[in-house]
Write a protein that holds these residues in place. Structure first.
Motif, PDB file in Angstrom:
ATOM      1  N   UNK A  52       0.786  -1.087  -0.143  1.00  0.00           N
ATOM      2  CA  UNK A  52       0.214   0.112   0.266  1.00  0.00           C
ATOM      3  C   UNK A  52       0.873   1.313   0.012  1.00  0.00           C
ATOM      4  N   UNK A  53       2.307   1.066  -0.269  1.00  0.00           N
ATOM      5  CA  UNK A  53       3.136   2.402  -0.323  1.00  0.00           C
ATOM      6  C   UNK A  53       3.241   2.787   1.035  1.00  0.00           C
ATOM      7  N   UNK A  75       3.258 -12.889   7.536  1.00  0.00           N
ATOM      8  CA  UNK A  75       3.683 -12.699   6.004  1.00  0.00           C
ATOM      9  C   UNK A  75       3.633 -11.415   5.483  1.00  0.00           C
ATOM     10  N   UNK A  76       4.573 -10.573   4.956  1.00  0.00           N
ATOM     11  CA  UNK A  76       4.111  -9.459   4.198  1.00  0.00           C
ATOM     12  C   UNK A  76       4.971  -9.174   2.785  1.00  0.00           C
ATOM     13  N   UNK A  77       4.286  -8.635   1.878  1.00  0.00           N
ATOM     14  CA  UNK A  77       4.713  -8.610   0.457  1.00  0.00           C
ATOM     15  C   UNK A  77       5.341  -7.011   0.590  1.00  0.00           C
ATOM     16  N   UNK A  78       6.357  -6.921   0.059  1.00  0.00           N
ATOM     17  CA  UNK A  78       7.193  -5.635   0.193  1.00  0.00           C
ATOM     18  C   UNK A  78       7.639  -5.155  -1.311  1.00  0.00           C
ATOM     19  N   UNK A  79       7.781  -3.926  -1.249  1.00  0.00           N
ATOM     20  CA  UNK A  79       8.480  -3.472  -2.429  1.00  0.00           C
ATOM     21  C   UNK A  79       9.739  -2.679  -1.943  1.00  0.00           C
TER      22      UNK A  79
END
Length: 103
Positions: A52-53, A75-79
């Motif tokens: 979500x930035x 668990x986390x998806x990251x940029x």
């Protein structure tokens, strides 16, 4: 104490001297991400966002350290974003390394 995830994430910088990587980090594990470059004309800014930035980490607050050690509880998806000064012409690639260790 960190073991490589077995991947080498190599990417060219865009026209704004920025590179982005996506990664999933699993809850309960300890991680280290490292930005590797031979660029000496500008400091490497390393920023980690969720999808979500929302900014989770920025190395500007830590004297531009090229790495970050962390642990997520779920668990986390990251940029992961690398950036150099936009006013300098850089034609180099950036390498991201991800390491992990169990408790």
């Amino acid at each position: 104490g960190y073991v490589s995830d077995g991947q080498e994430y190599l990417i060219k910088l865009d026209e704004n001297n920025r590179a982005r990587f996506k990664a999933t980090f699993y809850g309960g594990s300890y991680y280290r991400i490292v930005g590797c470059t031979n660029v000496t004309s500008s400091k490497l800014t390393l920023t980690v966002y969720d999808t979500d930035k929302n900014m989770l980490f920025c190395n500007k607050d830590y004297d531009y350290l090229p790495y970050w050690n962390f642990k997520f509880t779920s668990t986390v998806d990251c940029i992961i974003e690398f950036e150099f000064d936009r006013n300098i012409v850089i034609k180099e690639e950036v390498l991201l390394l991800i390491g992990f260790k169990e408790k």
